[in-house]
Design an enzyme around this catalytic site. Structure first.
Site, short mmCIF file in Angstrom:
data_model
loop_
_atom_site.label_atom_id
_atom_site.label_comp_id
_atom_site.label_asym_id
_atom_site.label_seq_id
_atom_site.Cartn_x
_atom_site.Cartn_y
_atom_site.Cartn_z
N SER A 320 0.77 -1.17 -0.09
CA SER A 320 0.24 0.02 -0.06
C SER A 320 1.00 1.29 0.15
CB SER A 320 -0.82 0.09 1.03
OG SER A 320 -1.96 0.94 0.91
N ASP A 331 9.35 5.08 -10.74
CA ASP A 331 8.64 5.62 -12.09
C ASP A 331 9.34 6.71 -12.43
OD1 ASP A 331 7.12 3.17 -12.23
OD2 ASP A 331 5.36 4.64 -11.84
N LYS A 345 -1.25 -4.07 -3.33
CA LYS A 345 -2.33 -3.47 -2.61
C LYS A 345 -2.67 -2.06 -3.40
CE LYS A 345 -5.11 -2.25 1.56
NZ LYS A 345 -5.35 -1.02 1.28
#
Length: 434
Positions: A320, A331, A345
């Site tokens: 999470s 990224d 999650k």
């Protein structure tokens, strides 16, 4: 690695707990609206319908997992509830129709623990306790910084003999913790014993104590000064603790950083966003989409604290909020991610109070990483996959002080990558950190 007396004490103790005990969580964006005054005699049907209304108005899936949610309400209101347990049982049955493990009912004690967990605070004296396996006595692992226990001079290894006159020889660890806990401003009397000094008494005044969820150390390995930061979970104070860790390590001339998110179940969504901004000067962090398609995008705000080389450690228990932070850094090519595939999650929960002091953790949105990835039930693939052998896992679990050292294979692999970026090695891919 040379062990300190504190390390040896920790190895001889089991069931370490803060006084009082906290339960691990991974729920986010708490609804901080204060619950209505509990009236134990009010209709249980009102409580059941309160839950139904929250799900009806907020749940992320407007199709309610293909359940006829209106019919579910009719069924709930047609029932007779003779006890609170009957109402709780009906609530759980209704939520079960959603087939969503992260949407669940919380009894008052569970809800209180969850609130404590996300707040990052507890009311007590700041003692971390454990059972000595050899003597079966309750001992102090260590007092928390800036706590009444620390200020009174309590030391690791001190034995707790009595709490408010009650001998601890007949108490479990949980019972002892419960006795020490209490409302802020109240006193607790402790009788302690210290090796070589005998017994002594202390009266400590309970207060609200910030729980450390971010720890850091400067590691000097192979002539490289590495700032090692470990995050246990994303509580309301964790971002401030991260900021202090970064600034302290930079003041101590760290050349690179390793951020350890292994076994971190998550926590507050905004905590992960704040932390990402400490490492990213620009770029997207996460987008959160609710049931109506409403999209909130969160990005860097040019407030980063460091541009030094960074590696992030993850494993199958990184979930999470941990995945939001690791994914944003990955990224944006800000860090190399090392370890195992993460938990996966990709949903956001709101924690809602109910009128009788219970609560509900309700899935209200889904989130997507900067490149658009939906990682729910998929996880994040590390840039460099390094899995621990069973023996290494057991050794690091039994000796947590070895994490982030040369005895930790995932850490040493991350260090070799950082050394490459620093021009001290030529064995790992430099492109991850350019």
């Amino acid at each position: 690695m040379k062990q300190t007396p504190l390390h040896r004490l920790k190895q001889s103790l089991r069931c370490a707990t803060l006084a009082g005990t906290l339960i691990g969580i991974s729920w986010f964006i708490p609804n901080l609206t204060a619950p209505a005054a509990a009236n134990l005699e009010e209709s249980y049907k009102t409580l059941v319908d309160e839950v139904w209304q929250m799900v009806n108005n907020q749940y992320v899936d407007p199709e309610f997992n293909q359940d006829d949610w209106e019919s579910t309400r009719e069924e709930l209101l047609e029932r007779d509830y003779e006890s609170r347990e009957d109402a709780y049982r009906a609530i759980r049955e209704a939520l079960g129709k959603l087939d969503d493990a992260d949407t669940r009912f919380l009894e008052p004690e569970q809800f209180e623990s969850l609130q404590e967990q996300t707040s990052g605070e507890l009311s007590g004296v700041g003692l971390q306790l454990a059972i000595d396996e050899e003597s079966q006595t309750i001992k102090v692992v260590e007092p928390l910084e800036n706590s009444p226990a620390k200020e009174a001079g309590v030391e690791p290894g001190d034995e707790i003999l009595a709490i408010d006159g009650q001998p601890t020889s007949l108490l479990s660890l949980e019972q002892a913790s419960e006795l020490i806990r209490g409302d802020s401003g109240t006193d607790v009397d402790l009788k302690l014993s210290r090796a070589g000094e005998g017994t002594f008494n202390l009266t400590l005044t309970r207060t609200n104590i910030e729980i450390p969820r971010v720890t850091h150390e400067l590691r000097e390995i192979d002539q490289t000064r590495v700032g090692y930061i470990q995050i246990e979970e994303f509580s309301s104070h964790a971002a401030d603790q991260m900021r202090n860790a970064i600034l302290d390590l930079q003041d101590r001339d760290a050349e690179a950083f390793v951020l350890d998110l292994r076994n971190n179940p998550g926590g507050l969504l905004y905590g992960s966003i704040e932390m990402a901004r400490m490492w990213l000067e620009q770029g997207e962090i996460v987008s959160v989409v609710d049931r109506t398609g409403g999209n909130r995008n969160f990005g860097a705000d040019q407030t980063s604290l460091s541009d030094l080389p960074l590696a992030v450690l993850v494993n199958e228990n990184s979930a999470s909020a941990s995945e939001i932070l690791a994914g944003a850094l990955q990224d944006n090519d800000r860090a190399v991610v090392v370890g195992d595939q993460t938990y996966g999650k990709g949903t956001v929960q709101a924690v809602n109070p109910l009128s009788d002091g219970s609560g509900i953790a309700l899935t209200v949105a889904r989130y997507y990483l900067p490149d658009g990835r939906d990682i729910d039930k998929k996880g994040i693939d590390p840039d460099i996959e390094v899995s621990l052998e069973d023996g290494d896992q057991m050794r690091l679990s039994a000796n947590p002080e070895l994490q982030g050292t040369e005895e930790d294979p995932q850490f040493t692999r991350a260090l070799s990558i950082l050394n490459q970026s620093l021009g001290k090695s030529s064995t790992e891919a430099h492109s991850f950190l350019e």
